[in-house]
Design a protein around this motif. Structure first.
Motif, PDB file in Angstrom:
ATOM      1  N   ASP A  69       0.817  -1.215   0.000  1.00  0.00           N
ATOM      2  CA  ASP A  69       0.000   0.000   0.000  1.00  0.00           C
ATOM      3  C   ASP A  69       0.848   1.262   0.000  1.00  0.00           C
ATOM      4  N   GLY A  70       2.171   1.082  -0.048  1.00  0.00           N
ATOM      5  CA  GLY A  70       3.084   2.220  -0.097  1.00  0.00           C
ATOM      6  C   GLY A  70       3.608   2.665   1.254  1.00  0.00           C
ATOM      7  N   SER A  71       3.053   2.165   2.327  1.00  0.00           N
ATOM      8  CA  SER A  71       3.498   2.574   3.658  1.00  0.00           C
ATOM      9  C   SER A  71       4.816   1.894   4.029  1.00  0.00           C
ATOM     10  N   GLU A  72       5.596   2.559   4.878  1.00  0.00           N
ATOM     11  CA  GLU A  72       6.848   2.009   5.371  1.00  0.00           C
ATOM     12  C   GLU A  72       6.834   2.007   6.895  1.00  0.00           C
ATOM     13  N   HIS A  73       7.418   0.959   7.483  1.00  0.00           N
ATOM     14  CA  HIS A  73       7.368   0.767   8.929  1.00  0.00           C
ATOM     15  C   HIS A  73       8.729   0.292   9.423  1.00  0.00           C
ATOM     16  N   GLU A  74       9.093   0.724  10.618  1.00  0.00           N
ATOM     17  CA  GLU A  74      10.323   0.275  11.270  1.00  0.00           C
ATOM     18  C   GLU A  74       9.965  -0.700  12.396  1.00  0.00           C
ATOM     19  N   PHE A  75      10.733  -1.783  12.487  1.00  0.00           N
ATOM     20  CA  PHE A  75      10.477  -2.776  13.531  1.00  0.00           C
ATOM     21  C   PHE A  75      11.795  -3.199  14.176  1.00  0.00           C
ATOM     22  N   ASP A  76      11.723  -3.464  15.474  1.00  0.00           N
ATOM     23  CA  ASP A  76      12.894  -3.984  16.181  1.00  0.00           C
ATOM     24  C   ASP A  76      13.156  -5.437  15.804  1.00  0.00           C
ATOM     25  N   LEU A  77      12.106  -6.151  15.403  1.00  0.00           N
ATOM     26  CA  LEU A  77      12.273  -7.547  15.018  1.00  0.00           C
ATOM     27  C   LEU A  77      11.220  -7.903  13.971  1.00  0.00           C
ATOM     28  N   ILE A  78      11.682  -8.420  12.835  1.00  0.00           N
ATOM     29  CA  ILE A  78      10.792  -8.879  11.766  1.00  0.00           C
ATOM     30  C   ILE A  78      10.948 -10.394  11.657  1.00  0.00           C
ATOM     31  N   LEU A  79       9.814 -11.106  11.778  1.00  0.00           N
ATOM     32  CA  LEU A  79       9.814 -12.572  11.725  1.00  0.00           C
ATOM     33  C   LEU A  79       9.092 -13.020  10.460  1.00  0.00           C
ATOM     34  N   PRO A  80       9.820 -13.444   9.413  1.00  0.00           N
ATOM     35  CA  PRO A  80       9.141 -13.951   8.217  1.00  0.00           C
ATOM     36  C   PRO A  80       8.647 -15.377   8.450  1.00  0.00           C
ATOM     37  N   VAL A  81       7.347 -15.591   8.263  1.00  0.00           N
ATOM     38  CA  VAL A  81       6.738 -16.916   8.456  1.00  0.00           C
ATOM     39  C   VAL A  81       5.846 -17.153   7.243  1.00  0.00           C
ATOM     40  N   LEU A  82       6.467 -17.516   6.140  1.00  0.00           N
ATOM     41  CA  LEU A  82       5.769 -17.477   4.850  1.00  0.00           C
ATOM     42  C   LEU A  82       5.350 -18.846   4.332  1.00  0.00           C
TER      43      LEU A  82
END
Length: 360
Positions: free
Chosen positions: A214-227
């Protein structure tokens, strides 16, 4: 002389099938890992590492009559399984149940059980230190993980991202809607119908920014990919007549045969049988396989066995959101917190699988 059955893969289907046939035939279970990995409790173990020791269960007590060989199968012929240690296992019937791979740290890479333990400890520490956590992928593992973190660490800011417009879109609407409501009630932010476009890794957790479709950007301390899972089908791909389908699964016929080899069968995640890649799927495959193989051992022809009938769209699914809440689809109705808690959420079947492998 007893018939010889080689089972490749000691996961949910392979281990239980081997035990069910232990008094019927000469069983060899070929499994590269020293321990059975109970995946549902590995999800909760990220927030409660004390579960690790009961979630990784040694194979050494599984069979009383047959044998468990710790090795990786490298090839299959009609009556032989070749192993990476140079030995060959002769068999009248071969069952391939090599399962699937998943994101770190829910399953080990290859046979690296100690690496799985270390990954659990590392990501638990990262969870404890993180303030903002993003889970990319809202299948069963991603949804359960969001619920586990929200329950155990309610001070965390949790975001769950899915490229589908609702949770569990192939199931009745009520299941996904109820789970979404409970997650939101627990403080989880849902981005549905939104795709992560700049993932740095498809399997490894990391910290950083995430851009959504959707064009939005976000910062995260931890990103967990579970795909989602990918079938571990390398052993089957080169068999005569084998054909791959989605997620690296191998197509099978009505008797779960993946190739033109009449005595080789495939089941569980690796087999595109019409069932999903879930533990519940084997609850239908396992008794059929066990009865079919017992019939073959007794001299019954395969053509006289009823073909396997998959679950289809009515397959059950249990989705706890921590030990107390969750929803489940039970083929005829959607169950809420109480049944989900009693069936899975409280104990996660840990006792069942320790008992299966003859552990207290």
């Amino acid at each position: 002389m007893s018939k010889r059955i080689a089972i490749i893969g000691g996961g949910y289907l392979g281990a239980e099938l081997a035990k069910s046939l232990d008094d019927t035939a000469d069983i060899t279970l070929i499994e590269q890992r020293s321990h059975f990995v109970h995946t549902p409790s590995m999800i909760r173990a990220l927030v409660d590492p004390t579960l690790i020791d009961r979630s990784l269960i040694p194979y050494d007590k599984l069979l009383k009559n047959g044998q468990v060989i710790s090795a990786r199968a490298t090839g299959i012929d009609e009556g032989v399984v070749s192993l990476d240690n140079g030995t060959r296992v002769e068999a009248d019937y071969i069952v391939v149940a090599t399962g699937s791979s998943n994101a770190t740290p829910f399953k080990p890479v290859g046979n690296d059980i100690e690496g799985l333990r270390q990954a659990n400890r590392q990501i638990h520490d990262q969870l404890m230190a993180a303030r903002s956590i993003c889970i990319v992928g809202a299948g069963a593992v991603g949804t359960e993980l969001a619920g586990e973190i929200a329950h155990a660490m309610p001070d965390k800011k949790i975001t769950l991202i899915s490229d589908t417009d609702r949770l569990f879109p192939t199931m009745p609407d009520k299941l996904g809607n109820e789970l979404a409501k409970k997650l939101r009630d627990a403080g989880v932010t849902l981005h549905l119908g939104n795709r992560a476009e700049n993932l740095q890794s498809m399997t490894e957790p990391y910290a950083g920014s995430l851009k959504l479709s959707d064009g939005s950007e976000h910062e995260f301390d931890l990103i967990l990919p579970v795909l989602g899972s990918r079938a571990s089908s390398e052993l089957l791909e080169n068999l005569p007549g084998a054909a791959r389908s989605t997620a690296n699964r191998i197509k099978v016929d009505d008797w779960l045969r993946p190739s033109s080899l009449s005595n080789v069968f495939a089941a569980g995640d690796v087999a595109d049988s019409g069932d999903g890649m879930t533990i519940v799927a084997i609850s239908r495959q396992l008794p059929w396989l066990s009865a079919m193989l017992k019939g073959l051992v007794a001299g019954k022809e395969l053509g006289h066995t009823k073909p396997y009938k998959p679950w289809g769209p009515k397959a059950p699914i249990l989705v706890p959101l921590g030990p107390k809440r969750g929803n489940s689809f039970m083929s005829l109705f959607t169950a809420g917190d109480f049944l989900t808690r009693k069936m899975k959420g409280e104990g996660l079947f840990i006792t069942k699988y320790n008992k299966l492998l003859n552990r207290s």
